[in-house]
Scaffold this motif. Structure first.
Motif, mmCIF file in Angstrom:
data_model
loop_
_atom_site.group_PDB
_atom_site.id
_atom_site.type_symbol
_atom_site.label_atom_id
_atom_site.label_comp_id
_atom_site.label_asym_id
_atom_site.label_seq_id
_atom_site.Cartn_x
_atom_site.Cartn_y
_atom_site.Cartn_z
ATOM 1 N N GLU A 95 -47.035 -11.997 21.326
ATOM 2 C CA GLU A 95 -48.035 -11.476 20.404
ATOM 3 C C GLU A 95 -47.750 -10.420 19.477
ATOM 4 O OE1 GLU A 95 -50.833 -12.277 17.832
ATOM 5 O OE2 GLU A 95 -51.127 -13.485 19.700
ATOM 6 N N ARG A 97 -48.562 -9.064 16.994
ATOM 7 C CA ARG A 97 -49.787 -8.188 16.169
ATOM 8 C C ARG A 97 -50.287 -7.025 17.483
ATOM 9 N NH1 ARG A 97 -55.227 -10.559 16.426
ATOM 10 N NH2 ARG A 97 -54.947 -12.248 17.739
ATOM 11 N N TRP A 98 -49.845 -7.286 18.536
ATOM 12 C CA TRP A 98 -50.232 -6.417 19.640
ATOM 13 C C TRP A 98 -49.115 -5.505 20.058
ATOM 14 C CZ3 TRP A 98 -53.668 -9.916 22.961
ATOM 15 C CH2 TRP A 98 -54.881 -10.329 22.278
ATOM 16 N N GLN A 100 -46.922 -2.474 18.431
ATOM 17 C CA GLN A 100 -46.883 -1.500 17.524
ATOM 18 C C GLN A 100 -45.991 -0.612 17.570
ATOM 19 O OE1 GLN A 100 -50.596 0.410 16.445
ATOM 20 N NE2 GLN A 100 -51.165 -1.096 15.317
ATOM 21 N N ARG A 159 -47.318 0.590 12.503
ATOM 22 C CA ARG A 159 -47.376 -0.788 11.991
ATOM 23 C C ARG A 159 -47.063 -1.868 13.171
ATOM 24 N NH1 ARG A 159 -48.595 2.438 8.527
ATOM 25 N NH2 ARG A 159 -48.413 2.333 6.413
ATOM 26 N N ASN A 160 -47.711 -2.908 13.000
ATOM 27 C CA ASN A 160 -47.369 -3.577 13.934
ATOM 28 C C ASN A 160 -46.033 -4.705 13.822
ATOM 29 O OD1 ASN A 160 -47.528 -6.552 12.730
ATOM 30 N ND2 ASN A 160 -49.826 -6.305 12.898
ATOM 31 N N ASN A 162 -45.052 -7.689 13.428
ATOM 32 C CA ASN A 162 -44.948 -8.637 12.485
ATOM 33 C C ASN A 162 -44.779 -7.809 11.082
ATOM 34 O OD1 ASN A 162 -45.553 -10.647 14.287
ATOM 35 N ND2 ASN A 162 -47.769 -10.780 13.811
ATOM 36 N N THR A 163 -45.417 -6.743 10.621
ATOM 37 C CA THR A 163 -45.485 -6.258 9.611
ATOM 38 C C THR A 163 -43.878 -5.468 9.464
ATOM 39 O OG1 THR A 163 -47.742 -5.762 9.364
ATOM 40 C CG2 THR A 163 -46.228 -4.086 8.139
#
Length: 172
Positions: A95, A97-98, A100, A159-160, A162-163
């Motif tokens: 995951e 987005r979890w 960072q 920032r996560n 994915n970003t």
């Protein structure tokens, strides 16, 4: 030519900016063609012959003059951003987005920030980045970028994964 990534800390709510207006203000400040990702202060731009510190100063001044917000800006070159992502021990978590990365304004010497007792998060400090994994999600966690900033005594913005991956692709 690889570009640089500027991360503006604290964009949103009372400091929200329209991204087309932000791109225009930054281009007018001589920062070339500016691309934005999301509405969270993620910028990809041409640094020209400026150092990362000079780019951060120019972006901060342009935002202050154009919008009236004095927000910290942290800049990484494409190579620095890709290196940080490669060093993130949690980058391959299912995951993204979890996971960072807290990008710090300056390096710190500690290896692990003090976490709240019983916190499920894992964190690793590596120079100018702090990598954090949130196994139970980010929303309810006490271990946010502000918490880390206070413990380490340095400005940072998160920032996560994915970003970060998208910013690496955009800045290549």
């Amino acid at each position: 030519m690889p570009r640089s990534v500027a991360l503006i800390r604290g964009v949103g709510g009372p400091t929200a900016m329209r991204m087309p207006a932000l791109r225009e203000v930054l281009a007018s400040a001589g920062l070339g063609e500016v691309e934005t990702l999301q509405v969270a202060g993620n910028l990809v731009l041409d640094p020209g012959r400026r150092s990362s510190a000079a780019v951060a100063k120019a972006v901060r001044a342009a935002v202050r003059e154009g919008f009236g917000f004095d927000l910290p800006v942290i800049v990484r070159t494409h190579a620095e951003l890709a290196d940080a992502h490669a060093r993130n021990p949690f980058a391959d978590a299912a995951e993204g987005r979890w996971v960072q990365t807290v990008f710090l304004a300056e390096p710190v010497e500690t290896a692990v920030p003090e976490l709240p007792s019983g916190a499920p998060e894992e964190a690793v400090v590596d120079g100018r980045e702090v990598f954090v994994r949130y196994p139970e999600g980010i929303g309810g966690s006490k271990v946010q970028a502000g918490y880390i900033e206070k413990r380490l005594g340095v400005v940072g913005t998160a920032r996560n994964a994915n970003t970060v991956a998208k910013l690496i692709a955009m800045s290549a």
